[in-house]
Design a protein around this motif. Structure first.
Motif, PDB file in Angstrom:
ATOM      1  N   LEU A   5       0.854  -1.191   0.000  1.00 21.69           N
ATOM      2  CA  LEU A   5       0.000   0.000   0.000  1.00 21.69           C
ATOM      3  C   LEU A   5       0.885   1.235   0.000  1.00 21.69           C
ATOM      4  CD1 LEU A   5      -3.038   0.854   0.227  1.00 21.69           C
ATOM      5  CD2 LEU A   5      -2.663   1.055   2.687  1.00 21.69           C
ATOM      6  N   LEU A   6       0.756   2.070  -1.029  1.00 20.93           N
ATOM      7  CA  LEU A   6       1.534   3.296  -1.165  1.00 20.93           C
ATOM      8  C   LEU A   6       0.585   4.478  -1.042  1.00 20.93           C
ATOM      9  CD1 LEU A   6       3.671   2.185  -4.241  1.00 20.93           C
ATOM     10  CD2 LEU A   6       4.466   2.334  -1.873  1.00 20.93           C
ATOM     11  N   VAL A  56       3.914   5.585   3.519  1.00 19.55           N
ATOM     12  CA  VAL A  56       3.237   6.862   3.286  1.00 19.55           C
ATOM     13  C   VAL A  56       4.301   7.863   2.854  1.00 19.55           C
ATOM     14  CG1 VAL A  56       1.827   8.701   4.282  1.00 19.55           C
ATOM     15  CG2 VAL A  56       1.496   6.329   5.038  1.00 19.55           C
ATOM     16  N   ILE A  57       4.098   8.491   1.699  1.00 18.67           N
ATOM     17  CA  ILE A  57       5.075   9.421   1.152  1.00 18.67           C
ATOM     18  C   ILE A  57       4.501  10.837   1.159  1.00 18.67           C
ATOM     19  CG2 ILE A  57       6.589   9.963  -0.783  1.00 18.67           C
ATOM     20  CD1 ILE A  57       7.128   7.229   0.376  1.00 18.67           C
ATOM     21  N   VAL A 119       8.641   8.976  -5.954  1.00 22.25           N
ATOM     22  CA  VAL A 119       9.017   7.883  -5.042  1.00 22.25           C
ATOM     23  C   VAL A 119       8.023   6.740  -5.154  1.00 22.25           C
ATOM     24  CG1 VAL A 119       9.440   7.254  -2.633  1.00 22.25           C
ATOM     25  CG2 VAL A 119      10.149   9.498  -3.475  1.00 22.25           C
ATOM     26  N   ILE A 120       6.751   7.073  -5.236  1.00 22.96           N
ATOM     27  CA  ILE A 120       5.723   6.031  -5.408  1.00 22.96           C
ATOM     28  C   ILE A 120       5.972   5.277  -6.717  1.00 22.96           C
ATOM     29  CG2 ILE A 120       3.260   5.678  -5.886  1.00 22.96           C
ATOM     30  CD1 ILE A 120       2.716   7.891  -3.789  1.00 22.96           C
ATOM     31  N   ALA A 121       6.292   6.001  -7.780  1.00 21.26           N
ATOM     32  CA  ALA A 121       6.580   5.356  -9.067  1.00 21.26           C
ATOM     33  C   ALA A 121       7.791   4.435  -8.973  1.00 21.26           C
ATOM     34  CB  ALA A 121       6.801   6.414 -10.144  1.00 21.26           C
ATOM     35  N   SER A 122       8.775   4.810  -8.155  1.00 21.56           N
ATOM     36  CA  SER A 122       9.964   3.977  -7.979  1.00 21.56           C
ATOM     37  C   SER A 122       9.628   2.666  -7.286  1.00 21.56           C
ATOM     38  CB  SER A 122      11.037   4.740  -7.192  1.00 21.56           C
ATOM     39  OG  SER A 122      11.564   5.801  -7.954  1.00 21.56           O
ATOM     40  N   VAL A 136      -2.833   4.971  -3.006  1.00 25.51           N
ATOM     41  CA  VAL A 136      -3.940   5.755  -2.460  1.00 25.51           C
ATOM     42  C   VAL A 136      -3.749   7.222  -2.819  1.00 25.51           C
ATOM     43  CG1 VAL A 136      -5.163   6.469  -0.373  1.00 25.51           C
ATOM     44  CG2 VAL A 136      -4.272   4.140  -0.561  1.00 25.51           C
ATOM     45  N   SER A 137      -4.582   7.732  -3.712  1.00 24.77           N
ATOM     46  CA  SER A 137      -4.506   9.128  -4.140  1.00 24.77           C
ATOM     47  C   SER A 137      -5.679   9.418  -5.066  1.00 24.77           C
ATOM     48  CB  SER A 137      -3.192   9.392  -4.882  1.00 24.77           C
ATOM     49  OG  SER A 137      -3.100  10.744  -5.298  1.00 24.77           O
TER      50      SER A 137
END
Length: 283
Positions: A5-6, A56-57, A119-122, A136-137
């Protein structure tokens, strides 16, 4: 497969700060509505997805590299530096981070010009073949990352939408792999990116489904029959290419945590919003 989960931290923070009633107060009459909303939403999502790993970013304060490419990028965003605490979403950020620490969820603030998206894409690039990933966005930029193992979780309570490949095509008429090209053509008001004049969603969808991505479309300008569309594309080649560079998520940002450091163990007694608020001294 295990589930990762990002969470796009600032996106969820803003959604809850402006979506929850500000009359929710904690100790010393301090507003905590964004914290309550953030935790409530996150815990519901965790219960629904049952992830093995969570990160969580949050966007850091180092600026972003994209503004160097196009100074207009996100220039429409409000500057909260001098905004009073009661009207400032960031006034509740520290307590959200404290809450995440309490329930042992890893979080990170971006640095070196990278955004949370990067960062999420990484993480997606690194683990999409090994794990089921949920982002989650409500930022549609993430739709370009959707594939057989990656979904976009748009939290809206009972009206939550989980975008898989089929749902993306059903909603926008283009494949997720070409969604960045679609946005490059039509623009993105939320990021202050102007699209190609006269090219709206219907025209963009038609062009992409006929020719493919932006570069293929530009290579086929002579084959486009409608003179007005051919002309406007020809006049805006640089704009659409820059848009694509800004929107495309390459997954080249460094990862803040190894995947083994992001393991989440759900604690039913500890993981309730009220329990978290009380134990962290917010109530």
């Amino acid at each position: 497969m295990e589930k990762l989960l990002l969470v796009d931290g600032h996106n969820l923070l803003f959604q809850m700060f402006y979506g929850m009633p500000a009359k929710i107060l904690g100790k010393d009459n301090k507003p905590i509505h964004a914290i309550v909303g953030f935790l409530g939403a996150l815990l519901k999502i965790i219960k629904n997805i049952e992830p093995s790993n969570i990160v969580v970013i949050f966007d850091g304060e180092s600026g972003n590299n994209r503004a160097e490419i196009n100074p207009e990028y996100k220039a429409n965003r409000m500057d909260y530096t001098d905004i009073e605490e009661i009207d400032n979403p960031f006034s509740q950020l520290e307590d959200i981070m404290k809450s995440l620490e309490y329930i042992n969820i890893r979080y990170f603030e971006t640095t070196n010009g990278f955004e949370a998206d990067d960062v999420i894409a990484s993480y997606v690039k690194m683990y999409r073949e090994k794990m089921k990933i949920f982002i989650v966005s409500n930022d549609t930029d993430f739709l370009q990352l959707v594939d057989k193992n990656v979904s976009l979780y748009v939290y809206r309570g009972k009206n939550t939408i989980i975008y898989d490949e089929e749902k993306v095509f059903e909603r926008y008429g283009v494949k997720s792999a070409l969604f960045a090209d679609y946005k490059a053509l039509i623009g993105d008001k939320s990021d202050n990116l102007k699209g190609v004049p006269k090219v709206g969603p219907k025209t963009a969808t038609k062009l992409i489904n006929q020719y493919g991505g932006v570069h293929n479309i530009l290579e086929n300008l002579t084959n486009i029959k409608l003179p007005s569309i051919k002309a406007t594309l020809n006049e805006n080649i640089t704009r659409v290419k820059v848009n694509l560079d800004l929107i495309k998520l390459t997954g080249n940002a460094p990862l803040p945590f190894l995947i083994d450091d992001t393991i989440y163990n759900y604690n039913n007694e500890k993981s309730t919003t009220m329990k978290i608020l009380k134990d962290t001294g917010m109530l």
